[in-house]
Design an enzyme around this catalytic site. Structure first.
Site, PDB file in Angstrom:
ATOM      1  N   CYS A   1       0.809  -1.181  -0.005  1.00 16.98           N
ATOM      2  CA  CYS A   1      -0.047   0.184  -0.153  1.00 16.98           C
ATOM      3  C   CYS A   1       0.897   1.250  -0.161  1.00 16.98           C
ATOM      4  O   CYS A   1       0.444   2.152   0.651  1.00 16.98           O
ATOM      5  CB  CYS A   1      -0.841  -0.027   0.983  1.00 16.98           C
ATOM      6  SG  CYS A   1      -1.997  -1.086   1.400  1.00 16.98           S
TER       7      CYS A   1
ATOM      8  N   ARG B   1       3.997   2.384  -2.618  1.00 16.63           N
ATOM      9  CA  ARG B   1       4.007   2.905  -3.887  1.00 16.63           C
ATOM     10  C   ARG B   1       4.228   1.846  -4.901  1.00 16.63           C
ATOM     11  O   ARG B   1       4.984   0.906  -4.423  1.00 16.63           O
ATOM     12  CB  ARG B   1       5.486   4.089  -4.270  1.00 16.63           C
ATOM     13  CG  ARG B   1       4.953   5.447  -3.407  1.00 16.63           C
ATOM     14  CD  ARG B   1       3.969   6.039  -4.366  1.00 16.63           C
ATOM     15  NE  ARG B   1       3.545   7.387  -3.679  1.00 16.63           N
ATOM     16  CZ  ARG B   1       2.794   7.925  -3.099  1.00 16.63           C
ATOM     17  NH1 ARG B   1       1.874   6.774  -2.684  1.00 16.63           N
ATOM     18  NH2 ARG B   1       2.516   8.844  -2.628  1.00 16.63           N
TER      19      ARG B   1
ATOM     20  N   ASP C   1      -2.353  -1.911  -3.442  1.00 12.03           N
ATOM     21  CA  ASP C   1      -3.371  -0.770  -3.370  1.00 12.03           C
ATOM     22  C   ASP C   1      -2.627   0.274  -4.736  1.00 12.03           C
ATOM     23  O   ASP C   1      -3.342   1.182  -5.006  1.00 12.03           O
ATOM     24  CB  ASP C   1      -3.465  -0.172  -2.045  1.00 12.03           C
ATOM     25  CG  ASP C   1      -4.372   0.949  -2.201  1.00 12.03           C
ATOM     26  OD1 ASP C   1      -5.501   0.879  -2.757  1.00 12.03           O
ATOM     27  OD2 ASP C   1      -3.754   2.103  -1.595  1.00 12.03           O
TER      28      ASP C   1
ATOM     29  N   GLU D   1      -0.563   3.320 -13.028  1.00 12.21           N
ATOM     30  CA  GLU D   1      -1.825   3.877 -12.551  1.00 12.21           C
ATOM     31  C   GLU D   1      -2.387   4.796 -13.665  1.00 12.21           C
ATOM     32  O   GLU D   1      -1.500   5.715 -14.064  1.00 12.21           O
ATOM     33  CB  GLU D   1      -1.559   4.772 -11.099  1.00 12.21           C
ATOM     34  CG  GLU D   1      -1.192   3.640 -10.051  1.00 12.21           C
ATOM     35  CD  GLU D   1      -1.269   4.072  -8.641  1.00 12.21           C
ATOM     36  OE1 GLU D   1      -1.702   5.111  -8.556  1.00 12.21           O
ATOM     37  OE2 GLU D   1      -0.673   3.536  -7.744  1.00 12.21           O
TER      38      GLU D   1
ATOM     39  N   HIS E   1      -5.560   2.326  -5.318  1.00 12.09           N
ATOM     40  CA  HIS E   1      -4.788   3.442  -4.551  1.00 12.09           C
ATOM     41  C   HIS E   1      -5.788   4.340  -3.610  1.00 12.09           C
ATOM     42  O   HIS E   1      -5.942   5.569  -3.823  1.00 12.09           O
ATOM     43  CB  HIS E   1      -4.035   4.124  -5.547  1.00 12.09           C
ATOM     44  CG  HIS E   1      -3.037   5.139  -4.957  1.00 12.09           C
ATOM     45  ND1 HIS E   1      -1.791   5.556  -5.555  1.00 12.09           N
ATOM     46  CD2 HIS E   1      -2.884   5.503  -3.583  1.00 12.09           C
ATOM     47  CE1 HIS E   1      -1.161   6.320  -4.783  1.00 12.09           C
ATOM     48  NE2 HIS E   1      -1.801   6.161  -3.556  1.00 12.09           N
TER      49      HIS E   1
HETATM   50  C1  MLT Z   1       0.090   9.499   0.195  1.00 14.23           C
HETATM   51  O1  MLT Z   1       1.250   9.646  -0.337  1.00 14.23           O
HETATM   52  O2  MLT Z   1      -0.229  10.085   1.282  1.00 14.23           O
HETATM   53  C2  MLT Z   1      -1.247   8.877  -0.600  1.00 14.23           C
HETATM   54  O3  MLT Z   1      -0.746   8.504  -1.705  1.00 14.23           O
HETATM   55  C3  MLT Z   1      -2.374   9.875  -0.719  1.00 14.23           C
HETATM   56  C4  MLT Z   1      -3.293   9.807  -1.622  1.00 14.23           C
HETATM   57  O4  MLT Z   1      -3.741   8.912  -1.988  1.00 14.23           O
HETATM   58  O5  MLT Z   1      -3.734  10.941  -1.837  1.00 14.23           O
END
Ligand code: MLT
Length: 328
Positions: free
Chosen positions: A231, A233, A257, A262, A285
């Site tokens: 979850c 990157r 996720d 993407e 995501h």
């Molecule tokens: C993050 O870096 O905190 C998340 O990827 C945020 C998101 O999905 O907006």
């Protein structure tokens, strides 16, 4: 002060910024040249983004642009090096969505162990398969979770896993003895964690330093009964290697996720081939996407803007101005 919001943020935050006297422009769904044009045309001093990418041309278009805020914790979608050259500060909102990401991580671990997605899929097709689904789940209690990256999210995952009675080990580039005691987690060498864990979860920043941190070699070292959860990157896991490992049974399954490919606002189709792997569960995501988390991120974003406007301070700045020491 002019603020350009390039992604959706909660309404209360827009009202609050306006009541602080800011001029707020909401332009969501823009990419590339369109975003650069919006930055130039609004003359914004602050640009706020969530998923929208901020490459060099967008930064160069901002003649009065002083601050880019990432409404989240990762900032790999922003060309920080270019911002640095242009004297634009980049700030993020770290830790505000950690609980949400940790909750999804735990949810995916349970989903994998209990095959919740496949069970639902069967039910939707009118198939009752109690025999199969009664015989495969091992349970979480007493099993070993390996957390890679013991930052804000990793810590939230650790305490939730402890509540499930799991044994938690972690690897991080910096060892955290104070947290080991507090969270009851054991430090491990990277390879030992990969070999010993029943579940491995990744909570590291994206970018070149962590790119393909989990690749063919690591997947081959994992137990054949182990699960991988990511979850953090997309690029952290080599998806080609993951697809092969899932197909040949090197590991029992994985849940993602985040992905190497993407979709963007202008091309929303999900084209990543990993989605076709049967032992792969996937979400969109959305780790950070709870109302609680998005409200907390928005509050922090307002705090960052207020600190800049009122005190010329850059909270959570990821590229602070370099101080040149003359003759030093
Ligand atoms: C993050 O870096 O905190 C998340 O990827 C945020 C998101 O999905 O907006």
């Amino acid at each position: 002060m002019k603020i350009l919001l390039a992604d959706k943020i909660p309404d209360f935050a827009i009202s609050r910024l306006k009541s602080m006297g800011c001029e707020v422009f909401s332009r969501t769904g823009l990419t590339g040249k369109d975003l650069a044009d919006a930055v130039a045309e609004t003359g914004c001093e602050v640009l706020v983004v969530r998923s929208t990418k901020v490459p060099r041309p967008v930064l160069e278009a901002g003649h009065g642009l002083k601050l880019v805020i990432r409404a989240g914790s990762g900032f790999d979608t922003i060309d920080v090096a270019a911002a640095d050259e242009l004297g634009i500060r980049v700030c993020n909102c770290p830790g505000m969505n950690s609980v949400a990401v940790a909750e999804l991580t735990i949810g995916l671990m349970i989903a994998l162990d209990r095959q919740i997605v496949d069970e639902t899929d069967d039910l939707r097709r009118g198939v009752w398969n109690k025999k199969k689904y009664s015989s495969e789940a091992l349970g979480l209690k007493g099993r070993t979770l390996g957390i890679i990256g013991l930052g804000c999210v990793g810590q939230e995952v650790a305490c939730r896993a402890a509540a499930f009675g799991m044994n938690v080990m972690y690897y991080d580039v910096i060892r955290r003895p104070e947290l080991e005691k507090q969270l009851g987690v054991k430090y491990s060498r990277f390879d030992d964690l990969i070999e010993e864990a029943d579940f491995i979860t990744l909570h590291v920043p994206g970018g070149m330093q962590t790119r393909h941190m989990i690749g063919r070699r690591e997947l081959a070292l994992m137990k054949p009964t182990a699960y991988l959860v990511n979850c953090s990157r997309g690029g952290v896991v080599d998806e080609t290697a993951l697809a092969e490992s899932l197909r040949c049974g090197d590991i029992a399954g994985a849940a993602l996720d985040v992905y190497e490919l993407e979709p963007t606002a202008t091309d929303p189709e999900f084209k990543d081939p990993i989605s076709h792997e049967p032992h792969l569960y996937g979400t969109h995501h959305v780790g950070a996407s709870t109302h609680q988390a998005q409200d907390a991120v928005a509050e922090e974003m307002i705090r960052v803007i207020a600190a800049y406007r009122d005190h010329d301070e850059f909270l959570h700045c990821v590229n602070p101005e370099k101080v040149h020491v003359v003759g030093g």
